[in-house]
Scaffold this active site. Structure first.
Site, PDB file in Angstrom:
ATOM      1  N   GLY A 510       0.817  -1.204   0.000  1.00  0.00           N
ATOM      2  CA  GLY A 510       0.000   0.000   0.000  1.00  0.00           C
ATOM      3  C   GLY A 510       0.842   1.240   0.000  1.00  0.00           C
ATOM      4  O   GLY A 510       2.079   1.206   0.097  1.00  0.00           O
ATOM      5  N   GLY A 515       4.216   7.572   2.815  1.00  0.00           N
ATOM      6  CA  GLY A 515       5.111   6.767   1.998  1.00  0.00           C
ATOM      7  C   GLY A 515       4.612   5.357   1.754  1.00  0.00           C
ATOM      8  O   GLY A 515       3.600   4.948   2.302  1.00  0.00           O
ATOM      9  N   VAL A 517       4.273   1.215   1.786  1.00  0.00           N
ATOM     10  CA  VAL A 517       4.332   0.209   2.834  1.00  0.00           C
ATOM     11  C   VAL A 517       4.582  -1.157   2.193  1.00  0.00           C
ATOM     12  O   VAL A 517       3.973  -1.478   1.179  1.00  0.00           O
ATOM     13  CB  VAL A 517       3.007   0.152   3.622  1.00  0.00           C
ATOM     14  CG1 VAL A 517       3.158  -0.760   4.828  1.00  0.00           C
ATOM     15  CG2 VAL A 517       2.580   1.542   4.050  1.00  0.00           C
ATOM     16  N   ASP A 628      -4.888  12.705  11.102  1.00  0.00           N
ATOM     17  CA  ASP A 628      -5.169  12.120   9.799  1.00  0.00           C
ATOM     18  C   ASP A 628      -5.937  10.805   9.959  1.00  0.00           C
ATOM     19  O   ASP A 628      -5.589   9.797   9.381  1.00  0.00           O
ATOM     20  CB  ASP A 628      -3.862  11.910   9.018  1.00  0.00           C
ATOM     21  CG  ASP A 628      -4.113  11.752   7.519  1.00  0.00           C
ATOM     22  OD1 ASP A 628      -5.233  12.077   7.060  1.00  0.00           O
ATOM     23  OD2 ASP A 628      -3.199  11.290   6.811  1.00  0.00           O
TER      24      ASP A 628
END
Ligand SMILES: *[C@@H]1O[C@H](CO)[C@@H](O)[C@H](O)[C@H]1NC(C)=O
Ligand SMILES: *[C@@H]1O[C@H](CO)[C@@H](O)[C@H](O)[C@H]1NC(C)=O
Ligand SMILES: *[C@@H]1O[C@H](CO)[C@@H](O)[C@H](O)[C@H]1NC(C)=O
Ligand SMILES: *[C@@H]1O[C@H](CO)[C@@H](O)[C@H](O)[C@H]1NC(C)=O
Ligand SMILES: *[C@@H]1O[C@H](CO)[C@@H](O)[C@H](O)[C@H]1NC(C)=O
Ligand SMILES: *[C@@H]1O[C@H](CO)[C@@H](O)[C@H](O)[C@H]1NC(C)=O
Length: 814
Positions: A510, A515, A517, A628
């Site tokens: 992902g 960034g 993963v 977030d």
């Protein structure tokens, strides 16, 4: 390893072997309690007997909650001297002494409380409903207390227990942490009342002051919410000739205790519906540790660097100040004249400074207080000591003002200044006022633009400074930082490369915030998620290390666990536990996969998320605002338990949505609150807002961001609000849930979500309220209209709906 596992502490089950169901709450001096036998308070709440804490096999005499299945321990007798087998015994001697004996008759512990036996006392040991273990003398006409456990607190402050000092005997009542969850002997930390000057509660590590709770203002402690009285308990400050102490009492049958598992004190609230404790901390001041900013500095947990000088003061060592090291504090711009015309400036919005060198008189007025401070050259500040009846009492400070913390506090503090300083600030204040008036006169559009340009500039400036930090970083520094970080494993880069097949595209699972993963498999077969933080981030490495150290300490079943980190060149890598079921958005917004997510699972996810966010906001020692929260950041383990990821990192890395491959949007579009979108104002309430959006998405199975409807232009929030007002909330629910839904739970979730997304931040509930609302069956408050709802003719709202992404970019200058 330092024990930070209060969750374990709170819920570790104690081995109660062969507990005979004794129903007595007392024993006489001819009786004993053997290991395995217990006595139980009359209301069946508390139980006394021998137990083993955590993983230990040692036996201790203690008191625990009987009603609460997790057996939370509240008091221990032989804290430092365990019995190593199950031969222990408790005996009450004829003279009222309480003795713990080991199998061979050795005295392990004794209460050292005796009365004369000359008049044949009738002594009895009783476990009261309050959890207090008392040795009475019943032979006198009036029962008298010979000894009580409440005089010797352990790590738990129970309702009715005192923290303070007995002025007659000189004995102090304080709590001490355990060494570990397996060892109840006194640990490093103390929670005490300091009676020098105006009394205050301190958290200490030995003699060192760690933190301080705000002053008692007549109703509550400064810094704690006071608008809404605490529904669960009432605090009491007792001050008379005999004693000076704090205690609290429960208002309802809700169990609430204060525990000191570590260097902070947390409140635990038993929630019967989920059979677990909800916790939040009394002093979550990780950054604003005691005296961090030095004399005349003021600290703000949410600012970086956290220290600033009070107005009229300047840093003593400016260079030091910029490096987040304000320990030498601030000095006056102009020194005091003493006598000839010194005056006072009023400041508010702070927790008052340390009062160890203060003086107070509860019956003086503010005017008398000012006079008293004027008369004494050494007096540096004054204030009302009590907020009741419009303010009363007088508090004078005689030293440098230290440990001032900024918070939402309305009590005024008057600081002494030289007359010339007062004159200066007066004129500059007038200038500022004129600017503001001019701005107000212009139309709201201009005001908005003004705010944007200003915010843009401000952001740019700090951006430049961050760059400076980045380049100023040197290798030596790095080594020092890494040595500090002994608790979190460092992974060599080659180990990570091997685990991820050299960051193979096949291993990529992902593109999270910040960034890509990757899935990795360590040598021992453990699966991990490896996140490469974008090099484009402007965060300095030292700051990164600070953050990582903090996040590593956060442990909660609804937070993704950080396993380690790696620094390779300029690249930062963090290693998390691997989550089998990926992230919530992956399942929720997929037509086929979402069919597998039935209502009980979704409700379970909502609960778990709420508790995870609550922990970030209130349980941990550092208040973390996630910033977030979104479906992509809610990961699911093999049993579909939700775990929040990217917490902590969000503080510094927030600023773009990597999934949208753009660095324009702050936070993630669709989840950000209006005060954040418009003014960049962040608070725990912005997270509450995002949480509300998430709940609506979970119920409806639709993305807020991509929501559309044939009949109107509203987003998901507006749609949910329309349906709610028309009593048709159930229509919001995803069709795939029809077979599994529980109507009352769906309606409850929607209403809680609407409360969370209300336009005004102050209307939104705290996460603690959210957790309680989700488990209670009571009537919920009526929500007001949500943010970003354009039907209402509110100019602010209109302006928000016209803010598109490019304008947000302008705001944040990224
Ligand atoms: C123990 O002492 C109490 C009070 O002195 C008495 O009532 C009781 O009968 C005694 N019990 C035994 C077993 O001796
Ligand atoms: C009781 O007295 C003994 C001997 O003075 C002492 O070692 C022990 O710590 C005391 N116990 C308590 C609970 O204060
Ligand atoms: C006093 O402080 C202000 C900022 O508060 C600063 O601009 C000014 O230069 C200072 N004056 C002196 C004499 O240091
Ligand atoms: C902060 O400054 C003090 C005194 O200048 C120094 O002793 C201390 O090590 C510094 N702390 C950090 C974290 O740099
Ligand atoms: C407190 O102030 C009142 C009113 O000024 C005064 O009468 C009283 O003596 C003061 N008490 C002490 C202990 O100073
Ligand atoms: C002010 O403080 C100084 C030094 O601590 C002390 O000598 C002096 O007596 C104090 N003055 C007053 C009025 O308290």
């Amino acid at each position: 390893m330092r024990s930070n596992k209060w969750i374990l502490l709170a819920s570790c089950a104690f081995l109660l072997l062969g507990s005979t169901s004794a129903t007595l709450d007392n024993i006489y001096s001819n009786q004993t309690i053997k290991d395995g036998e217990t006595i139980v308070s009359d209301d069946q709440m508390y139980e006394l007997g021998f137990f083993s804490p955590g993983k230990s096999k040692n036996r201790y005499l203690g008191i625990w909650y009987k009603k609460i299945s997790t057996g939370t321990n509240v008091w221990v007798a032989n804290r430092e001297k365990p019995i190593t087998d199950k031969s222990g015994m408790l005996k009450l001697s004829r003279d009222g002494n309480l003795i713990v004996l080991s199998g061979d008759g050795t005295k392990i512990w004794s209460s050292n409380s005796t009365v004369s036996t000359s008049y044949n006392p009738v002594v009895v040991l009783q476990l009261l409903d309050s959890g207090n273990l008392v040795v009475w003398d019943q032979s006198r006409r009036k029962q008298s207390v010979i000894w009580q456990s409440f005089d010797y607190p352990g790590n738990t402050w129970l309702p009715g227990m005192k923290i303070g000092k007995n002025l007659v005997t000189g004995r102090e009542w304080f709590t001490t942490s355990w060494k570990s969850t397996d060892d109840p002997s006194p640990g490093l930390y103390l929670h005490t009342l300091n009676v020098n000057g105006y009394p205050q509660i301190f958290g200490k590590q030995g003699p060192r002051l760690l933190w301080r709770i705000g002053l008692w203002n007549g109703l509550t402690f400064q810094g704690l919410p006071k608008k809404t009285p605490n529904p669960y308990s009432s605090l009491q400050f007792v001050y008379n000739k005999e004693e000076i102490c704090y205690k609290y009492n429960l208002k309802t049958s809700v169990q609430r205790i204060l525990v000191m598992p570590d260097d902070t004190t947390i409140q635990l609230l038993w929630i019967d519906q989920i059979k677990d404790w909800a916790a939040h901390s009394l002093a979550s001041k990780d950054r604003c540790r005691y005296g961090l900013c030095g004399p005349y500095g003021s600290c703000n947990n949410n600012r970086y660097p956290p220290c600033k000088c009070l107005i009229g003061f300047r840093p003593r060592v400016p260079a030091e100040w910029d490096r987040v090291n304000g320990s030498s504090g601030c000095e006056r711009n102009k020194s005091l004249d003493c006598g000839s015309g010194d005056g006072f400036k009023r400041i508010s919005g702070v927790i008052f400074p340390d009062t160890q060198r203060s003086w107070y008189n509860q019956s003086m007025t503010l005017k008398e207080c000012e006079m008293a401070c004027r008369r004494n050259c050494n007096c540096t500040a004054y204030a009302n000591s009590d907020i009741r009846n419009g303010g009363s009492g007088c508090l004078l400070w005689f030293n440098e003002l230290i440990d001032i913390t900024e918070c939402d506090e309305t009590q005024d503090l008057y600081i002494k200044f030289a007359a010339s300083e007062l004159a200066d600030s007066q004129s500059s204040f007038n200038k500022k006022k004129r600017v503001i008036i001019v701005a107000l006169l212009t139309s709201s559009v201009v005001l908005l633009l003004f705010a944007m340009v200003y915010a843009g500039k401000k952001k740019k400036r700090s951006h430049v400074r961050e760059r400076g930090d980045w380049y100023g970083f040197n290798k030596k520094n790095n080594i020092v930082q890494m040595e500090d970080l002994d608790e979190l494993p460092f992974f060599p880069q080659r180990r990570i490369a091997k685990a991820t097949n050299n960051f193979s595209i096949n291993n990529k699972i992902g593109e999270g915030g910040f960034g890509p993963v990757y899935k990795g498999v360590l040598e021992d077969g453990q699966e991990v998620a490896v996140k490469r933080l974008s090099e484009t981030s402007k965060q300095g490495l030292d700051e990164f290390m600070n953050e990582i150290r903090t996040i590593a300490k956060l442990q909660h079943r609804n937070l993704v666990k950080l396993l380690g980190y790696c620094i390779h060149g300029n690249e930062l890598i963090v290693i998390y536990e691997y989550m089998t079921n990926k992230s919530l958005d992956f399942i929720l917004f997929d037509e086929t996969k979402s069919m597998m997510l039935d209502w009980p699972q979704r409700f379970h996810i909502i609960h778990g998320m709420a508790r995870g966010v609550l922990y970030l906001h209130q349980d941990s020692r550092l208040q973390i605002i996630h910033r977030d929260l979104k479906a992509g950041n809610i990961l699911l383990d093999a049993d579909m338990n939700p775990k929040i990821s990217d917490f902590g990192l969000a503080r510094k890395f927030v600023g773009f949505d990597a999934t949208a491959k753009t660095k324009k949007v702050v936070g993630t579009h669709g989840y950000i609150s209006p005060e954040y979108a418009l003014y960049g104002r962040f608070s725990i309430k912005s997270d509450v807002f995002s949480f509300g959006v998430l709940v609506l998405e979970i119920v409806s199975g639709k993305k807020n961001r991509e929501f559309s409807h044939d009949n109107h232009n509203d987003n998901l929030l507006g749609h949910a609000w329309r349906l709610y007002k028309q009593g048709r909330s159930m229509e919001l629910m995803s069709a795939s849930l029809r077979g599994s839904c529980i109507v009352s739970e769906v309606l409850q979730s929607i209403q809680v979500a609407l409360l969370c997304v209300q336009h005004h931040a102050e209307d939104r509930p705290t996460m603690l309220s959210v957790v309680l609302m989700l488990v209670s069956k009571g009537v919920l408050p009526e929500p007001k209209h949500p943010a970003f709802y354009s039907e209402e003719s509110c100019s602010e709202l209109e302006s928000i709906s016209s803010v598109d992404e490019s304008m947000i970019t302008l705001l944040y200058g990224r």
